[in-house]
Design an enzyme around this catalytic site. Sequence first.
Site, PDB file in Angstrom:
ATOM      1  N   GLU A 191       0.833  -1.204   0.000  1.00  0.00           N
ATOM      2  CA  GLU A 191       0.000   0.000   0.000  1.00  0.00           C
ATOM      3  C   GLU A 191       0.873   1.262   0.000  1.00  0.00           C
ATOM      4  OE1 GLU A 191      -0.171  -2.653   1.901  1.00  0.00           O
ATOM      5  OE2 GLU A 191      -2.176  -3.066   2.661  1.00  0.00           O
TER       6      GLU A 191
ATOM      7  N   SER B 153       9.526 -40.824   5.362  1.00  0.00           N
ATOM      8  CA  SER B 153       9.322 -40.427   6.769  1.00  0.00           C
ATOM      9  C   SER B 153       8.378 -39.234   6.854  1.00  0.00           C
ATOM     10  CB  SER B 153      10.648 -40.039   7.435  1.00  0.00           C
ATOM     11  OG  SER B 153      11.556 -41.092   7.339  1.00  0.00           O
TER      12      SER B 153
ATOM     13  N   GLU C 145      14.137 -32.889  -1.038  1.00  0.00           N
ATOM     14  CA  GLU C 145      14.533 -33.431  -2.353  1.00  0.00           C
ATOM     15  C   GLU C 145      15.017 -34.878  -2.299  1.00  0.00           C
ATOM     16  OE1 GLU C 145      16.421 -31.594  -5.512  1.00  0.00           O
ATOM     17  OE2 GLU C 145      15.751 -29.562  -5.077  1.00  0.00           O
TER      18      GLU C 145
ATOM     19  N   LEU D 185      22.625 -28.513  -4.630  1.00  0.00           N
ATOM     20  CA  LEU D 185      21.359 -27.983  -4.092  1.00  0.00           C
ATOM     21  C   LEU D 185      21.236 -26.474  -4.234  1.00  0.00           C
ATOM     22  CD1 LEU D 185      21.014 -30.190  -0.868  1.00  0.00           C
ATOM     23  CD2 LEU D 185      20.139 -30.666  -3.159  1.00  0.00           C
TER      24      LEU D 185
ATOM     25  N   ARG E 267      21.189 -22.725 -10.017  1.00  0.00           N
ATOM     26  CA  ARG E 267      22.148 -22.258 -11.023  1.00  0.00           C
ATOM     27  C   ARG E 267      21.502 -21.977 -12.379  1.00  0.00           C
ATOM     28  NH1 ARG E 267      23.595 -26.557  -8.514  1.00  0.00           N
ATOM     29  NH2 ARG E 267      23.439 -28.013 -10.258  1.00  0.00           N
TER      30      ARG E 267
ATOM     31  N   ALA F  92      11.567 -37.433  -8.568  1.00  0.00           N
ATOM     32  CA  ALA F  92      11.335 -37.817  -9.957  1.00  0.00           C
ATOM     33  C   ALA F  92      11.334 -39.332 -10.022  1.00  0.00           C
ATOM     34  CB  ALA F  92      12.447 -37.259 -10.831  1.00  0.00           C
TER      35      ALA F  92
ATOM     36  N   ASP G  43      24.914 -38.876  -4.211  1.00  0.00           N
ATOM     37  CA  ASP G  43      24.752 -37.945  -5.340  1.00  0.00           C
ATOM     38  C   ASP G  43      25.669 -36.723  -5.242  1.00  0.00           C
ATOM     39  OD1 ASP G  43      22.778 -39.670  -5.949  1.00  0.00           O
ATOM     40  OD2 ASP G  43      21.102 -38.300  -5.639  1.00  0.00           O
TER      41      ASP G  43
ATOM     42  N   TRP H 174      19.886 -40.175 -14.225  1.00  0.00           N
ATOM     43  CA  TRP H 174      19.099 -38.948 -14.399  1.00  0.00           C
ATOM     44  C   TRP H 174      17.783 -39.308 -15.083  1.00  0.00           C
ATOM     45  CZ3 TRP H 174      20.106 -34.851 -11.710  1.00  0.00           C
ATOM     46  CH2 TRP H 174      19.302 -33.727 -11.927  1.00  0.00           C
TER      47      TRP H 174
ATOM     48  N   GLY I 205      16.515 -38.620   0.012  1.00  0.00           N
ATOM     49  CA  GLY I 205      16.067 -39.701  -0.836  1.00  0.00           C
ATOM     50  C   GLY I 205      14.753 -40.314  -0.376  1.00  0.00           C
TER      51      GLY I 205
END
Length: 350
Positions: free
Chosen positions: A58, A301, A293, A213, A216, A164, A209, A179, A295
């Site tokens: 505002e 969990s 992300e 994180l 980029r 994924a 991996d 991938w 595993g």
Amino acid sequence: MNQFFSKKQELFIRRAFDLARLAEGSAVPNPMVGAVIVFKDRIIGEGFFKGFGMPHAEVNAVNNIKTDDRKYLTQSEIYVSLEPCNFFGKTPACTSLILKSKIPKVIISSIDKTPQVSGNGIDLLRQNGVEVLTGILEKKGNELVKYRTNYVERNTPFVILKYAKSKDGFIGRKDENIWITNQFSKTLVHKWRSEINAIMIGTNTARQDNPKLTNRLYFGKNPLRIVLDRKNDLPENLHIFSDGLPTWQITENISRTFSQTHITQIEIPFDDFLLVNLLKKMHQEKIGTLLVEGGAQLLQSFINQNLWHEARIFEGNKLIKKGILAPQLPVSQNEEFEIGNDILRIFHNQ
Ligand code: AOF
Ligand code: ZN
């Protein structure tokens, strides 16, 4: 009461939503808010909230009005995506600004669920003779501030699970880096990383991996990284420990310490309450959104303990044939999008 709004009014509030979204990623845990000031169907001022401690939407909208148009303020309407605040927080109350500016009419989409506000902003304006209309495109307005609403109502970050899976339902193989999704999906994930406060992974994912994180592939900021390292033995040369960007290392045993100042070590029991306690700690540190992300174990969990709010699941078009099975979600309602030859499904919980 359900109010009827004209298409023209909806157009102005939609403009306020679009303005609000310019702060995607920089507002949380504060809400994204946009404001539009209209005189005789003409926008004379507009603004949005840019982030913590900055002037509210505002204020920016009023300051945006050209000198020649200032005289119209007392005959204008202000459209705001969120109920104006009625208390002096980091900046003065917007209700005071509206009253001082003598704006006679306020049109609001969503109610600010912050306990001090929560309808009091509207009451205060009405008590002072301002006409206030509420509920315009309210569902869209609520969606815009869902992270904030969760932050003030549940005292926990808004938890988004992301993974994924292959066409045949696997998220990968043990000790192998596969991938699954395409470049567009990857860029989208980096965009999400720019929009959330923190990102979390489990020990196996960190070790196997070695992810960075970071964001980029999109403009904007990087999230805080949070890694579970129960035994405190993840290698120090992992990207998340050695690249100089902030990381929280969550451990049961703080015996090893790091010399780098960007690593914050947090000692906490790895018992049944680990995730609940961690989420509490994140909330205390003003983390409003968390992207998990992987595993599979960590994701499961969060699912088993019902500690998630949204899941964003990609399905690539590869077959993996064997490996680690993707977690199962207990809800079926979802939205579906095509991302090139990948499918993105979004699930909502609670
Ligand atoms: C508004 N307009 O643009 C925003 C609002 O003192 P702060 O900055 O931490 O703000 C505290 C309150 O203002 C809180 O209720 C929050 O939801 C609201 N944010 N309010 O009138 C805005 N960003
Ligand atoms: Zn305000």
